[in-house]
Design an enzyme around this catalytic site. Sequence first.
Site, short mmCIF file in Angstrom:
data_model
loop_
_atom_site.label_atom_id
_atom_site.label_comp_id
_atom_site.label_asym_id
_atom_site.label_seq_id
_atom_site.Cartn_x
_atom_site.Cartn_y
_atom_site.Cartn_z
N SER A 29 0.82 -1.22 0.00
CA SER A 29 0.00 0.00 0.00
C SER A 29 0.85 1.26 0.00
O SER A 29 0.33 2.37 0.01
CB SER A 29 -0.95 0.01 1.20
OG SER A 29 -0.23 -0.14 2.41
N THR A 161 -40.86 26.28 -9.52
CA THR A 161 -41.17 24.92 -9.06
C THR A 161 -41.43 24.16 -10.35
O THR A 161 -41.97 24.73 -11.31
CB THR A 161 -42.41 24.87 -8.14
OG1 THR A 161 -43.52 25.38 -8.87
CG2 THR A 161 -42.22 25.71 -6.88
N HIS A 162 -41.00 22.90 -10.38
CA HIS A 162 -41.09 22.10 -11.62
C HIS A 162 -40.37 22.78 -12.78
O HIS A 162 -40.73 22.58 -13.94
CB HIS A 162 -42.55 21.82 -12.00
CG HIS A 162 -43.41 21.40 -10.86
ND1 HIS A 162 -43.59 20.08 -10.51
CD2 HIS A 162 -44.11 22.13 -9.93
CE1 HIS A 162 -44.38 20.01 -9.44
NE2 HIS A 162 -44.70 21.24 -9.07
N SER A 283 -14.63 25.94 -27.09
CA SER A 283 -14.76 24.73 -27.88
C SER A 283 -13.73 24.77 -29.00
O SER A 283 -13.42 25.84 -29.53
CB SER A 283 -16.17 24.66 -28.48
OG SER A 283 -16.17 23.88 -29.66
N GLU A 296 -19.94 22.16 -14.34
CA GLU A 296 -20.25 20.84 -14.93
C GLU A 296 -19.38 19.76 -14.30
O GLU A 296 -19.83 18.65 -14.01
CB GLU A 296 -20.00 20.86 -16.44
CG GLU A 296 -21.06 21.61 -17.21
CD GLU A 296 -20.72 21.67 -18.69
OE1 GLU A 296 -21.54 21.21 -19.49
OE2 GLU A 296 -19.63 22.15 -19.05
N TYR A 323 -9.32 -6.99 12.60
CA TYR A 323 -8.74 -6.44 11.39
C TYR A 323 -8.66 -7.48 10.27
O TYR A 323 -8.32 -8.64 10.50
CB TYR A 323 -7.31 -5.91 11.67
CG TYR A 323 -6.63 -5.41 10.42
CD1 TYR A 323 -6.82 -4.11 9.96
CD2 TYR A 323 -5.84 -6.26 9.64
CE1 TYR A 323 -6.23 -3.66 8.79
CE2 TYR A 323 -5.24 -5.82 8.46
CZ TYR A 323 -5.44 -4.53 8.04
OH TYR A 323 -4.86 -4.09 6.89
N GLN A 328 -7.24 -2.35 3.98
CA GLN A 328 -6.25 -1.56 3.27
C GLN A 328 -6.90 -0.80 2.09
O GLN A 328 -6.39 0.22 1.64
CB GLN A 328 -5.12 -2.47 2.76
CG GLN A 328 -4.00 -1.74 2.09
CD GLN A 328 -2.76 -2.61 1.97
OE1 GLN A 328 -2.09 -2.87 2.95
NE2 GLN A 328 -2.47 -3.07 0.77
N1 ARG Z 1 -1.14 -1.38 5.13
C1 ARG Z 1 -2.05 -1.96 6.08
C2 ARG Z 1 -3.42 -1.31 5.94
O1 ARG Z 1 -3.50 -0.32 5.31
C3 ARG Z 1 -1.53 -1.77 7.47
C4 ARG Z 1 -2.01 -2.79 8.45
C5 ARG Z 1 -1.49 -4.13 8.08
N2 ARG Z 1 -1.74 -5.08 9.09
C6 ARG Z 1 -1.54 -6.38 8.89
N3 ARG Z 1 -1.82 -7.16 9.87
N4 ARG Z 1 -1.14 -6.86 7.74
O2 ARG Z 1 -4.42 -1.76 6.45
#
Ligand code: ARG
Length: 462
Positions: A29, A161-162, A283, A296, A323, A328
């Site tokens: 990451s 309105t509308h 344009s 836009e 977790y 990630q």
């Molecule tokens: N790069 C990981 C994330 O964004 C950090 C935590 C990773 N934890 C693990 N147990 N692999 O979530």
Amino acid sequence: MAKNGNGDKPWGGRFSESTDAFVEEFTASIQFDQRMYKHDIEGSKAHSAMLAKVGLLTDAEKQKIHQGLDEIKAEIEQGTLEWSISLEDVHMNIEARLTDKIGITGKKLHTGRSRNDQVATDIRLWLREQIDFISSEIRRLQVALVDVAEREFDTILPGFTHLQVAQPITFGHHMMAWYEMLVRDYERMQDCRKRVNIMPLGAAALAGTTYPIDRTYSAELLGFDRPANNSLDAVSDRDFAIEFVSAASLVMTHLSRFSEELVLWASAQFNFIDLPDRFCTGSSIMPQKKNPDVPELVRGKTARVNGNLIALLTLMKSQPLAYNKDNQEDKEPLFDTVDTLMGSLRAFADMMPHVQVNKDAMRKATMQGFSTATDLADYLVRKDMPFRDAHEVVGKAVGYGIEIGKDLSEMSLQELQKFSDIISDDIFEVLTLEGSVAARDHLGGTAPAQVCKQVEEARKTF
Ligand code: ARG
């Protein structure tokens, strides 16, 4: 000790072969989470200060760690630190660099901590700061709208309105409607901030840690309101990010509605406003074109933020405690939301003070759709006619106006009296556009006097 196959990884101990090169890239990451480097360092400084306070590090070790982290911050800001994919993420990159620099003491930093509570802490610190930037951009746009409202407090345009002409309103009143939406957006951001500002640090991987840590102390150092109460919840839930993106989605929805109106108003058919040239483009084939690209694009970018909201909700919905690596995937939608929202707010706040209002075109448009018909009905009611009968009388007068191509205010007294003999010459004041808006003089009404009051109230909150 026998060298294992993943000797360069901080977690390599139990592995007997190195990570597949593609998997390494696929699971990393660092490409995007390096953006949180400042907050990662801030979190590590607080964590090590806490470790020193409870006696798990000496003061000298803490000093060394802090100095090393400060130097790493400078390296990152000067662009001299090379991020490594094989070190996965911002957390391990910084920790590895620290150990490079200060040796064995660097390896003590991770005592009583996991990347799971570390990353959750980093995101919250990062997002808290972004909410503060966003809130001040919302404020800047509100100030711009209030300034325009004050300048155009009695400028008349048709209210729709509308998308059909309904009743005359003041441009100031219209601007203050946008302002009110942003009041709620600002409040939502502030409210979300309260739930962002809770500290996961100390939850470690999921169950807490065996060391005698002092989480209240680290929370204080990091400016969190308090440590999270439950370690499993602290490392795993991203509801705070979802809540933020949902609030962002509403801001974007409001900006998208403003955009839609600006695009309509800037068209040759409406011609209510002129957008400054520097916020438009031309344009490549049609030389006459001046396109309202900024509104836009803001309208279009709303789609991204809505998409990010669905992405985060879907990311969360099937995760068992605690977790999971799925999390990630929280960062890119979150970062993209912040960037998109900041850009859109900035464009609006910069552009709004320079929008030129075309009063004549607005006035002409207000004269076109019998916009004071309700005023005539209200007049008859004041003269004791039941409202339903008055509605009928005015409907007939409008039908006649369409036939002969005249607005109610352009008819003679005799013409009007054909529909009801209780109409007398005090009617003309009622049928003027100025009379119509001025009569709606109560809290929330469109009267110029009310616009001035609202502007004054708004200014007190800045
Ligand atoms: N790069 C990981 C994330 O964004 C950090 C935590 C990773 N934890 C693990 N147990 N692999 O979530």
